[in-house]
Motif scaffolding. Sequence first.
Motif, short mmCIF file in Angstrom:
data_model
loop_
_atom_site.label_atom_id
_atom_site.label_comp_id
_atom_site.label_asym_id
_atom_site.label_seq_id
_atom_site.Cartn_x
_atom_site.Cartn_y
_atom_site.Cartn_z
N VAL A 63 68.53 58.12 17.56
CA VAL A 63 67.47 57.74 18.48
C VAL A 63 66.77 56.51 17.94
N THR A 64 66.64 55.50 18.79
CA THR A 64 65.92 54.28 18.44
C THR A 64 64.82 54.08 19.48
N VAL A 65 63.61 53.85 19.00
CA VAL A 65 62.47 53.62 19.89
C VAL A 65 61.94 52.23 19.62
N LYS A 66 61.77 51.48 20.70
CA LYS A 66 61.23 50.12 20.60
C LYS A 66 60.05 50.00 21.56
N TYR A 68 57.78 47.16 23.33
CA TYR A 68 57.64 45.75 23.65
C TYR A 68 56.31 45.55 24.37
N LYS A 69 55.98 44.32 24.61
CA LYS A 69 54.72 44.00 25.29
C LYS A 69 54.70 44.57 26.71
N THR A 70 55.83 44.54 27.40
CA THR A 70 55.84 44.94 28.81
C THR A 70 56.59 46.24 29.10
N PHE A 71 57.24 46.83 28.09
CA PHE A 71 57.95 48.09 28.34
C PHE A 71 58.23 48.83 27.04
N TYR A 72 58.57 50.12 27.22
CA TYR A 72 59.03 50.98 26.12
C TYR A 72 60.52 51.19 26.32
N GLU A 73 61.25 51.27 25.22
CA GLU A 73 62.70 51.49 25.31
C GLU A 73 63.12 52.55 24.29
N VAL A 74 63.89 53.53 24.77
CA VAL A 74 64.45 54.54 23.89
C VAL A 74 65.96 54.50 24.08
N GLU A 75 66.67 54.43 22.97
CA GLU A 75 68.13 54.45 22.99
C GLU A 75 68.59 55.74 22.30
N ILE A 76 69.46 56.46 22.97
CA ILE A 76 70.00 57.71 22.42
C ILE A 76 71.50 57.58 22.39
N LYS A 77 72.07 57.83 21.21
CA LYS A 77 73.51 57.66 21.02
C LYS A 77 74.08 58.92 20.40
N ASP A 78 75.22 59.37 20.95
CA ASP A 78 75.90 60.53 20.37
C ASP A 78 77.25 60.09 19.80
N GLU A 79 78.01 61.03 19.26
CA GLU A 79 79.32 60.75 18.68
C GLU A 79 80.42 61.47 19.46
N GLY A 80 80.17 61.67 20.75
CA GLY A 80 81.14 62.35 21.60
C GLY A 80 82.14 61.40 22.22
N GLU A 81 82.82 61.89 23.23
CA GLU A 81 83.88 61.12 23.90
C GLU A 81 83.35 60.21 24.99
N GLY A 82 82.13 60.42 25.44
CA GLY A 82 81.56 59.60 26.50
C GLY A 82 81.95 60.11 27.87
N PHE A 83 81.38 59.50 28.89
CA PHE A 83 81.64 59.90 30.28
C PHE A 83 81.36 58.72 31.19
#
Length: 136
Positions: A63-66, A68-83
């Motif tokens: 999980v990465t949380v950033k 910014y001046k105009t927005f919040y961003e959260v990135e969530i990454k797993d180690e699965g196969e994707g979809f």
Amino acid sequence: MEKFEFPSRISSLKKFYRVFEKLKKRFNVPDEYYDRLFLASSEAFMNAIIHGNKFDPRKKVYVTVKVYKTFYEVEIKDEGEGFEPESLSNPTDDENLLKESGRGVYLIKAIADAVKFQKTLRGMKVKIKIKKRPSA
């Protein structure tokens, strides 16, 4: 920017919640943004544990949380196969209304101002953005 790593266990949701509470205080995130950010992010987080990593505790959720001046961003990454997000059925269709699951991605898209799904070489990545409204 803040980065976190969690094992793929349901119990990680408590740790995820505590991390978000600390970030709320640290960055002084107003409730109107925090509630949306947490709900969308926790849906993506649980999807990563359940569907992406299939509860394998050797696999991590990143999980990465950033802020910014105009927005919040959260990135969530797993180690699965994707979809492929386009391949998911619509949970509002009559035949899906009584299903016990299948609403997470729909909910994330409904809550967030922007969502990006990306397959990577080592899993699936979801970026969630919540825009800040100008103060009156």
